[in-house]
Scaffold this active site. Structure first.
Site, PDB file in Angstrom:
ATOM      1  CG  ASP A 340      -1.650   1.243   1.375  1.00 55.32           C
ATOM      2  OD1 ASP A 340      -2.583   1.337   0.695  1.00 55.32           O
ATOM      3  OD2 ASP A 340      -1.417   2.013   2.203  1.00 55.32           O
ATOM      4  CD  GLU A 378      -2.214   1.943  -3.653  1.00 53.44           C
ATOM      5  OE1 GLU A 378      -3.323   2.372  -3.690  1.00 53.44           O
ATOM      6  OE2 GLU A 378      -1.794   1.865  -2.275  1.00 53.44           O
TER       7      GLU A 378
END
Length: 421
Positions: A340, A378
């Site tokens: 993330d 990401e």
């Protein structure tokens, strides 16, 4: 050195370690700015008052910036849990450290967490005691190893179809077909394996499963408390050890069905959030080491939009993340990670962006143990958009969220004409 370690403890490894041949525990905690550290040991019968307090001497129990000690099992009475009290400067207008010796603090490297019956998030906000209402760590033990059988890592190639799922959301509803007692759990995912196989799924990407604060009102899990333990709210049994066994059982079953297990991991911020958040662990142990601060050293940087940013270029934070990855690869047998806001890893220690050789990305990329592990970035955050060729992890795959959303909309027949024109 062996004699010294037995008497005074060893600075490595960080965390609490059970030493079988000595029948003793080694405790190790990093804090650059602490002026005093006390190990707190709790029995199961009294979670407010330590059964034993062990003040650590900076002359005996400190090596560099690491505080450590070793205790024989027969010297800790009937203790089951441990935590720390850390003394130091409270100087939010200077070096932005918030030491409070009244706070019960969780070991960042602990493997299992216990939430006392009176646990309350608000008790850890601001200054003052949170005894009996704070998360504490479970002492490690020499429990029997999990029987993995012939389990091995799986890596699909051109046939890869990834199913992104939330463990609880995927299995909680009555129409999920999962047994009532297993809905919302890792065990419930096992019951859904035939469904995944019918869909042609070859990999599941589990949205965050790290332990998070159950009192925060967080459904998705993107505000982690700890990086080593599975969230006990996703287990059928509430016991901390049981949640780890249940997670491993799920991974083993998915592997037997030929399905990879990829974890969506959050190593860029924590549930302690901004200055108004709770002091559970990192903030009270060494705030300015664990978190990125602005140039004035008085405020948190907020490049994640959640109130804080982990200082991933700092050696102790890099070690925390690397040790966590090793555990999930070697002990939990996961096949990959989707990081993330991975662009946060390209921050230098002062918060500037390093697209050439960021320490954490380089360390992960160069680790031999990750050669057959999926690394998916990401590659953006609210401040830096590195999707494409900018992200410095050249051997990593990248998560294109906009493309994912368009494909999903196309499959659902909800894609607007403007998106494909």
């Amino acid at each position: 050195m062996t004699t010294w370690s037995k008497a005074e403890g060893s600075p490595q490894p960080l965390g609490a370690t059970w030493i079988e041949k000595e029948k003793s525990y080694n405790f190790s905690l990093y804090s650059r700015h602490a002026m005093g550290v006390t190990l707190l040991l709790y029995s199961a019968r009294d979670l407010d008052n330590p059964v034993l307090r062990v003040p650590l001497s900076h002359l005996i129990h400190k090596s560099g910036r690491i505080w450590h000690c070793r205790l024989a099992a027969d010297k800790i009475a009937n203790a089951h849990y441990y935590a720390y009290s850390v003394e130091g400067p409270n100087n939010p207008s200077g070096d932005c450290n918030f030491f409070d010796p009244d706070k019960v603090l969780l070991d960042p490297h602990c493997r299992l967490i216990f939430f006392p019956p009176n646990f309350e998030r608000s008790a850890s906000v601001g200054r003052g005691s949170n005894a009996g209402r704070a998360p504490i760590a479970v002492l490690p033990s020499g429990t029997s190893p999990f029987d993995w059988g012939g389990d091995s890592r799986i890596h699909h190639t051109s046939d890869t179809i990834v199913y992104e799922m939330h463990v609880k959301g995927f299995t909680k509803r009555s129409n999920s077909g999962v047994s009532t007692d297993k809905r919302g759990t890792f065990a419930g995912v096992i019951e859904k394996i035939p469904y995944l196989k019918d869909l042609g799924i070859t990999a599941v990407e589990l949205m965050p499963v790290f332990q998070y604060d159950p009192d925060e009102g967080n459904y998705w899990g993107y505000m982690p408390l700890n990086f080593f333990s599975p969230h006990n709210g996703f287990a059928v049994a509430s016991g901390t050890v049981d949640s780890t066994v249940e997670f491993k059982t799920m991974v083993k079953a998915l592997h037997q069905a030929g399905i990879e297990v990829i974890l969506d991991v959050v190593y860029n911020h924590t549930t302690e959030a901004g200055a108004d958040g709770p002091t559970y662990s990192y903030r009270g142990i060494c705030n300015s080491s664990y978190y990125l601060l602005d140039q004035s050293m008085t405020h948190y940087r907020n490049d994640t939009g959640t109130g804080n940013v982990l200082r991933s270029a700092h050696p102790v934070v890099r070690k925390l993340i690397i040790d966590s990855l090793r555990l999930w690869v070697h002990e939990m047998h996961v096949d990959g990670f989707r990081f993330d806001l991975a662009s946060i890893f390209s921050r230098n220690e002062d918060g500037s962006i390093n697209l050439n050789d960021p320490p954490l990305i380089t360390e992960i990329s160069g680790g031999a143990e990750y050669g057959d592990v999926r690394l998916i970035a990401e590659a953006w955050d609210p401040v830096s958009y590195e999707l494409g060729r900018s992200f410095p992890g050249q051997s990593w795959s990248q998560w294109n969220g906009k493309y994912r959303d368009d494909v999903r909309a196309f499959v659902k027949s909800t894609l607007e004409k403007s998106a494909i024109s």
